[in-house]
Design a protein around this motif. Structure first.
Motif, short mmCIF file in Angstrom:
data_model
loop_
_atom_site.label_atom_id
_atom_site.label_comp_id
_atom_site.label_asym_id
_atom_site.label_seq_id
_atom_site.Cartn_x
_atom_site.Cartn_y
_atom_site.Cartn_z
N LEU A 80 33.76 3.72 55.61
CA LEU A 80 35.06 4.37 55.61
C LEU A 80 35.93 3.89 56.58
O LEU A 80 35.30 3.97 57.96
CB LEU A 80 34.86 5.71 55.66
N VAL A 81 37.15 3.35 56.36
CA VAL A 81 38.08 3.17 57.71
C VAL A 81 38.73 4.24 57.63
O VAL A 81 39.78 4.58 56.83
CB VAL A 81 38.82 1.70 57.56
N GLY A 82 38.78 5.20 58.79
CA GLY A 82 39.53 6.45 58.86
C GLY A 82 38.57 7.48 58.16
O GLY A 82 38.28 7.48 57.06
N LEU A 83 38.27 8.44 59.23
CA LEU A 83 37.14 9.45 58.89
C LEU A 83 37.96 10.89 59.17
O LEU A 83 37.45 11.84 59.92
CB LEU A 83 35.99 9.41 59.30
N GLY A 84 38.88 11.07 58.71
CA GLY A 84 39.87 12.52 58.66
C GLY A 84 39.52 13.19 57.61
O GLY A 84 38.33 13.16 57.04
N ARG A 85 40.54 14.09 57.02
CA ARG A 85 40.22 14.95 56.06
C ARG A 85 39.71 14.44 54.74
O ARG A 85 38.52 14.73 54.30
CB ARG A 85 41.45 15.92 55.73
N ILE A 86 40.35 13.35 54.30
CA ILE A 86 39.99 12.59 53.12
C ILE A 86 38.72 11.58 53.21
O ILE A 86 37.72 11.99 52.36
CB ILE A 86 41.16 11.96 52.44
N GLY A 87 38.75 11.18 54.22
CA GLY A 87 37.52 10.12 54.50
C GLY A 87 36.30 11.12 54.57
O GLY A 87 35.31 10.95 54.04
N ALA A 88 36.39 12.18 55.12
CA ALA A 88 35.27 13.27 55.18
C ALA A 88 34.91 13.56 53.73
O ALA A 88 33.45 13.82 53.24
CB ALA A 88 35.44 14.29 56.05
N LEU A 89 35.70 13.92 53.22
CA LEU A 89 35.49 14.36 51.54
C LEU A 89 34.99 13.29 50.37
O LEU A 89 33.87 13.39 49.89
CB LEU A 89 37.00 14.76 50.79
N VAL A 90 35.22 12.08 50.90
CA VAL A 90 34.75 10.89 50.40
C VAL A 90 33.20 10.65 50.75
O VAL A 90 32.17 10.42 50.03
CB VAL A 90 35.46 9.75 50.48
N ALA A 91 33.16 10.95 51.81
CA ALA A 91 31.75 10.78 52.64
C ALA A 91 30.76 11.81 51.98
O ALA A 91 29.45 11.54 51.59
CB ALA A 91 31.68 11.13 54.15
#
Ligand code: NAD
Ligand code: MLT
Length: 318
Positions: free
Chosen positions: A149-160
């Motif tokens: 993941l490039v960018g682990l903010g709000r959406i990145g964390a939900l994808v994780a």
């Protein structure tokens, strides 16, 4: 807001009814969705509030045409269509709706990843064209794969979170978070080169800024794990589209699934003819739930701004 007057708020794009409904309690609402730019410039001439999505350029020209403007609301996350420096210089508050569409965007990114891995869009198209090509569409599983993941903010964390449920392991490149924050989101921090080298899938979840433009360029694609698949439901312009097309044609990159483009609407270009690429027209936030929330949240922010109340979703300080 002066007693007895109702400020004019222009809604420049198609938004959920929740937005106008909330605004109408305290404001005069002018619906300008679909109007040509020249008409919009005249409609904002007495507006104190303006609400946009990503399709309206809130640039110096528009701000100059709106001398009474005090608040701009962005019904979504990205504010790269708004000249923040110019707005701030003019004392105009800009606020977004950062929480409204995160789940929808994460689900869309995940859907894109599955569609690319399993050829869903192409297979659908062949059946509609009268063919039954089972042998043509061998895909890959997500299970056991590494997602970078490039960018682990709000959406990145939900994808994780969703990737872990699919049996993937998660790496993240995000220079603005700590290793501990990454671990809490289920990922392990890497520098960009390591993430490129180790990931089977790479999904982008970061803003477009001068620092991130063309972050994935020809040099970056020369460092990826051969056969990687790229997903972008964040912002166009972070991927060099010519370099991505070349990397797919060479076989270094197995395919891509893209919701956002350097220039939107996307018309033609090097990616459109590649069968390994899944394309959607900036649909990440296009769900009933996200749009209802975005409309309401942005309206709340605009009214609070006009009333001189605190606006937690402000993205500038005036
Ligand atoms: P966010 O602010 O919560 O997260 C963004 C992350 O990117 C942050 O953790 C930040 O530290 C990181 N970042 C910033 N610069 C970086 C860099 N140079 N390299 C790596 N990481 C960097 O934002 P979000 O709500 O998660 O949104 C992410 C992106 O998705 C935004 O660009 C937003 O506009 C976009 N978005 C698109 C859709 C769509 O319809 N496709 C919908 C919603 C959001
Ligand atoms: C966002 O940044 O919120 C998205 O691009 C979605 C949108 O523009 O509505």
């Amino acid at each position: 807001m002066a007693a007895g007057t109702r400020p004019v708020v222009v809604i420049a794009e198609v938004l959920a009814a929740s937005c106008a409904e909330y605004l109408r309690d305290t404001c005069e609402v002018v619906e300008a969705a679909g109007e040509p730019r020249s008409r919009l410039l005249s409609l904002v001439s007495d507006a104190e509030g303006l609400v946009v999505r990503s399709g309206t350029r809130v640039d110096r020209e528009l701000l100059e045409a709106a001398p009474r403007l005090r608040v701009v609301g962005r019904a979504g996350v990205g504010v790269d269509n708004i000249d923040l420096d110019e707005a701030t210089r003019r004392g105009i508050l800009v606020a977004n709706a950062p929480l409204a569409n995160s789940v929808s965007a994460a689900e869309h990114a995940f859907g894109l990843m599955l569609s690319q891995a399993r050829n869903i869009a192409r297979a659908d198209a062949t059946i509609r064209a009268g063919r039954w090509d089972r042998a043509a569409f061998r895909g890959v599983e997500l299970d056991g794969k590494v997602l970078g993941l490039v960018g682990l903010g709000r959406i990145g964390a939900l994808v994780a979170h969703r990737a872990l449920a699919f049996g993937m392991s998660v790496l993240a490149y995000d220079p603005y978070i700590t290793a501990d924050q990454a671990r809490q989101a289920g990922g392990e921090l890497r520098d960009l080169d390591s993430l490129l080298a180790e990931s089977d899938f790479i999904s982008l979840h970061l803003p477009r800024t001068p620092e991130t433009e063309n972050l994935l360029d020809a040099v970056a694609f020369s460092k990826v794990k051969p056969g990687v698949r790229i997903v972008n439901a964040s912002r166009g312009g972070i991927i060099d589209e010519d370099a991505l097309a070349a990397a797919i044609r060479s076989g270094r990159v197995a395919g891509a699934a893209l919701d956002v483009f350097a220039t939107e609407p996307l018309v033609g270009g090097p990616l459109v003819d590649l069968p390994q690429v899944v394309l959607t027209p900036h649909l990440g936030a296009s769900t009933a739930e996200a749009q209802d929330k975005a409309g309401l949240h942005v309206a709340e922010a605009v009214v609070a701004g006009l009333m001189g109340e605190p606006v937690p979703a402000a993205v500038n300080r005036v």
